[in-house]
Write a protein that holds these residues in place. Structure first.
Motif, PDB file in Angstrom:
ATOM      1  N   TYR A   1      56.478  13.976   7.396  1.00 51.45           N
ATOM      2  CA  TYR A   1      55.050  13.719   7.236  1.00 51.45           C
ATOM      3  C   TYR A   1      54.437  14.772   6.326  1.00 51.45           C
ATOM      4  O   TYR A   1      54.656  15.972   6.517  1.00 51.45           O
ATOM      5  CB  TYR A   1      54.349  13.730   8.591  1.00 51.45           C
ATOM      6  N   VAL A   2      53.678  14.307   5.330  1.00 49.15           N
ATOM      7  CA  VAL A   2      52.981  15.192   4.410  1.00 49.15           C
ATOM      8  C   VAL A   2      51.489  14.930   4.563  1.00 49.15           C
ATOM      9  O   VAL A   2      51.026  13.803   4.362  1.00 49.15           O
ATOM     10  CB  VAL A   2      53.410  14.959   2.945  1.00 49.15           C
ATOM     11  N   ARG A   3      50.743  15.957   4.903  1.00 50.88           N
ATOM     12  CA  ARG A   3      49.320  15.775   5.118  1.00 50.88           C
ATOM     13  C   ARG A   3      48.530  16.041   3.828  1.00 50.88           C
ATOM     14  O   ARG A   3      48.767  17.029   3.142  1.00 50.88           O
ATOM     15  CB  ARG A   3      48.822  16.719   6.218  1.00 50.88           C
ATOM     16  N   PHE A   4      47.622  15.122   3.470  1.00 51.77           N
ATOM     17  CA  PHE A   4      46.651  15.384   2.413  1.00 51.77           C
ATOM     18  C   PHE A   4      45.259  15.221   3.014  1.00 51.77           C
ATOM     19  O   PHE A   4      45.066  14.410   3.926  1.00 51.77           O
ATOM     20  CB  PHE A   4      46.843  14.452   1.211  1.00 51.77           C
ATOM     21  N   VAL A   5      44.323  15.997   2.543  1.00 52.78           N
ATOM     22  CA  VAL A   5      42.960  15.904   3.056  1.00 52.78           C
ATOM     23  C   VAL A   5      42.295  14.679   2.438  1.00 52.78           C
ATOM     24  O   VAL A   5      42.360  14.468   1.223  1.00 52.78           O
ATOM     25  CB  VAL A   5      42.162  17.180   2.723  1.00 52.78           C
ATOM     26  N   ASN A   6      41.680  13.859   3.265  1.00 49.18           N
ATOM     27  CA  ASN A   6      41.081  12.613   2.785  1.00 49.18           C
ATOM     28  C   ASN A   6      39.718  12.883   2.154  1.00 49.18           C
ATOM     29  O   ASN A   6      38.669  12.539   2.689  1.00 49.18           O
ATOM     30  CB  ASN A   6      40.951  11.618   3.942  1.00 49.18           C
ATOM     31  N   ASP A   7      39.744  13.526   0.984  1.00 47.97           N
ATOM     32  CA  ASP A   7      38.535  13.717   0.185  1.00 47.97           C
ATOM     33  C   ASP A   7      38.913  13.489  -1.273  1.00 47.97           C
ATOM     34  O   ASP A   7      40.026  13.042  -1.576  1.00 47.97           O
ATOM     35  CB  ASP A   7      37.925  15.105   0.421  1.00 47.97           C
ATOM     36  N   ASP A   8      38.001  13.769  -2.199  1.00 50.70           N
ATOM     37  CA  ASP A   8      38.277  13.535  -3.622  1.00 50.70           C
ATOM     38  C   ASP A   8      39.538  14.272  -4.071  1.00 50.70           C
ATOM     39  O   ASP A   8      40.422  13.690  -4.707  1.00 50.70           O
ATOM     40  CB  ASP A   8      37.090  13.990  -4.476  1.00 50.70           C
ATOM     41  N   ASP A   9      39.597  15.562  -3.749  1.00 46.45           N
ATOM     42  CA  ASP A   9      40.723  16.365  -4.207  1.00 46.45           C
ATOM     43  C   ASP A   9      42.028  15.912  -3.569  1.00 46.45           C
ATOM     44  O   ASP A   9      43.077  15.864  -4.223  1.00 46.45           O
ATOM     45  CB  ASP A   9      40.470  17.848  -3.894  1.00 46.45           C
ATOM     46  N   GLY A  10      41.975  15.577  -2.275  1.00 45.88           N
ATOM     47  CA  GLY A  10      43.187  15.154  -1.583  1.00 45.88           C
ATOM     48  C   GLY A  10      43.724  13.838  -2.102  1.00 45.88           C
ATOM     49  O   GLY A  10      44.942  13.670  -2.284  1.00 45.88           O
ATOM     50  N   ASN A  11      42.833  12.882  -2.353  1.00 46.35           N
ATOM     51  CA  ASN A  11      43.276  11.593  -2.888  1.00 46.35           C
ATOM     52  C   ASN A  11      43.800  11.739  -4.314  1.00 46.35           C
ATOM     53  O   ASN A  11      44.745  11.043  -4.705  1.00 46.35           O
ATOM     54  CB  ASN A  11      42.142  10.575  -2.819  1.00 46.35           C
ATOM     55  N   LEU A  12      43.194  12.638  -5.079  1.00 41.62           N
ATOM     56  CA  LEU A  12      43.702  12.911  -6.419  1.00 41.62           C
ATOM     57  C   LEU A  12      45.109  13.506  -6.346  1.00 41.62           C
ATOM     58  O   LEU A  12      45.989  13.157  -7.135  1.00 41.62           O
ATOM     59  CB  LEU A  12      42.765  13.870  -7.149  1.00 41.62           C
ATOM     60  N   LYS A  13      45.338  14.379  -5.377  1.00 40.92           N
ATOM     61  CA  LYS A  13      46.662  14.988  -5.189  1.00 40.92           C
ATOM     62  C   LYS A  13      47.703  13.916  -4.885  1.00 40.92           C
ATOM     63  O   LYS A  13      48.815  13.929  -5.434  1.00 40.92           O
ATOM     64  CB  LYS A  13      46.602  16.006  -4.056  1.00 40.92           C
ATOM     65  N   LEU A  14      47.353  12.969  -4.022  1.00 37.77           N
ATOM     66  CA  LEU A  14      48.273  11.875  -3.688  1.00 37.77           C
ATOM     67  C   LEU A  14      48.556  11.016  -4.911  1.00 37.77           C
ATOM     68  O   LEU A  14      49.724  10.706  -5.211  1.00 37.77           O
ATOM     69  CB  LEU A  14      47.672  11.022  -2.566  1.00 37.77           C
ATOM     70  N   ASP A  15      47.519  10.616  -5.634  1.00 36.14           N
ATOM     71  CA  ASP A  15      47.709   9.772  -6.817  1.00 36.14           C
ATOM     72  C   ASP A  15      48.579  10.470  -7.864  1.00 36.14           C
ATOM     73  O   ASP A  15      49.474   9.859  -8.457  1.00 36.14           O
ATOM     74  CB  ASP A  15      46.356   9.404  -7.428  1.00 36.14           C
ATOM     75  N   THR A  16      48.321  11.744  -8.063  1.00 39.22           N
ATOM     76  CA  THR A  16      49.093  12.507  -9.048  1.00 39.22           C
ATOM     77  C   THR A  16      50.551  12.600  -8.643  1.00 39.22           C
ATOM     78  O   THR A  16      51.457  12.473  -9.483  1.00 39.22           O
ATOM     79  CB  THR A  16      48.502  13.917  -9.215  1.00 39.22           C
TER      80      THR A  16
END
Length: 441
Positions: free
Chosen positions: A79-94
């Motif tokens: 499991y990899v956690r990303f914060v569900n905000d602008d920066d976190g979603n950008l990190k996932l997309d990237t």
């Protein structure tokens, strides 16, 4: 609620890169899937999947993963956690666009899911024929279809509500409200306010839900195709909330809340403020007596309506946590096996954080036990069951394009900050929305 313009610009650039990559040959069915003849690995080594989600691992995900891994030595999940905000979603997309390890990921809004489909990052699940999402999840799943297809599985029942300090209500001789209005909430906030404390606070994520509860049924555009952001009830919401900030001083001014980054869950659970507008994720904090000790019982009420007519009320809810498989994953079959198991009840430990499984085949008793844990007696169960399990009130899923969400928040923030009038605010929202509509015909 305010979005950083540079974040939006980078997000658009990253997604555009993904779209260009898709045009060069990725049709979302991804030929790498054909190399996975089974869910396992022909080499005899276990397949390792990486699942990206926004929930802290200790709030359910790690227990889910540990349970799966123990029973499936051939398919191991991290499991990899990303914060569900602008920066976190950008990190996932990237991460997906640049080929980093992402096999499964959670979309928390339809707008994010749609952009990822557009950029060929999400696998079309119609290739799998052994799991009927409509049958499992019910009619509410339909709202998560994109161009008539599922690119993920909506796995949770979503609840949004006003959390109430039941002890404070009792002391003020106020009943737990049902089917109430924003005018009634305003009265409650006045009666519950003590000293310099506020009577009502809000998490920023559902802040604008009253507008969507109206426009989700009456339309974001009028019959002539122009913006409906000048609907009378939008003005009603803006003026009511502003009066609570400026006249009643029962809720914090928006500027204060944004600049202080007010930890609203902590403020509510400490007993400082007796009413909180939030979603079911509150439960992961309210069940955590180590970090958030409290000595009062929590009750629940629906988010109040703007219209006087209760028959026209819709509340935000439906299904959420839309889990997709990365179209570039080399382990799509294994990811699908895990996703089916997760959806049909493997996710039960997530209920401790307020995430109830949506599948008809999930054990709801297990989920409820996980939801309440050992703290059952610290909740008003009648109101909890009414808000989280009542199927009589129609629900909507927020599906507005992110660009429209951004423009309207930018304008109403100016109103709440005192830099433009109510009429200027509504005119600006309508003008900008109409420009968006013309550009996206």
């Amino acid at each position: 609620m305010k979005k950083k313009s540079w974040v939006n610009g980078i997000t658009s650039l990253v997604l555009a890169m993904g779209l260009l990559a898709g045009c060069s040959g990725n049709d979302n069915s991804n030929s790498s899937a054909s190399n996975n003849e089974s869910a396992g690995n022909s080499s005899g080594k276990p397949v390792t999947l990486k699942m990206w989600g926004g929930v802290p691992p200790e709030s359910g995900p790690q227990e889910v993963i540990d349970t799966w891994n123990k029973a499936h030595p051939d398919i191991q999940v991290e499991y990899v956690r990303f914060v569900n905000d602008d920066d976190g979603n950008l990190k996932l997309d990237t991460a997906m666009i640049t080929g980093q390890d992402v096999d499964l990921f959670v979309n928390y809004t339809i707008s994010h899911a749609a952009k990822r489909v557009e950029s060929n990052l999400s696998l079309d699940l119609s290739r799998f024929t052994d799991y009927n999402i409509d049958e499992k999840m019910g009619k509410d799943a339909e709202s998560w279809k994109i161009d008539g297809k599922y690119y993920g599985v909506p796995t949770t029942k979503s609840s949004y509500f006003i959390a109430l300090n039941k002890d404070a209500l009792d002391a003020a001789h106020l009943p737990v409200p049902k089917n109430w209005t924003w005018d009634e909430l305003r009265v409650y906030a006045k009666k519950l306010k003590t000293g310099n404390n506020y009577g009502f606070i809000q998490n920023m994520e559902p802040y604008v839900d009253p507008i969507d509860s109206v426009l989700s049924q009456e339309g974001y555009t009028k019959a002539d195709g122009t913006s409906n952001l000048d609907h009378p009830l939008i003005k009603k919401w803006l003026e009511t909330l502003n009066a609570m900030m400026q006249e009643d001083k029962t809720t914090p001014p928006l500027g204060e809340q944004l600049t202080s980054k007010m930890p609203v869950e902590q403020v509510f659970l400490s007993g400082e403020v007796p009413m909180l507008n939030i979603g079911a994720w509150l439960l992961r904090s309210s069940n955590n007596f180590t970090d958030f000790p409290r000595d009062f019982k929590i009750a629940f009420a629906q988010v109040p309506r703007l219209a006087e007519n209760a028959d026209s009320y819709m509340t935000r809810g439906g299904l959420g946590d839309y889990i997709s498989i990365n179209a570039k994953s080399k382990n799509q079959e294994a990811a699908w096996e895990f996703l089916k198991w997760y959806s049909d009840g493997g996710m039960a430990p997530m209920a401790a954080g307020g995430r109830l499984p949506a599948s008809k085949d999930a054990n709801q008793d297990d989920a409820l036990n996980n939801l309440l844990g050992e703290h059952r007696d610290t909740y008003d169960l009648d109101s909890l069951m009414y808000v989280m399990f009542d199927d009589k009130t129609p629900t909507y899923v927020r599906s507005l394009p992110q660009e429209v969400m951004d423009l309207r928040s930018q304008e109403y923030e100016k109103y709440f900050l005192g830099s433009q009038s109510i009429d200027q605010t509504i005119n600006a929202m309508v003008t900008r929305h109409n420009e968006f509509l013309k550009q996206n015909k």
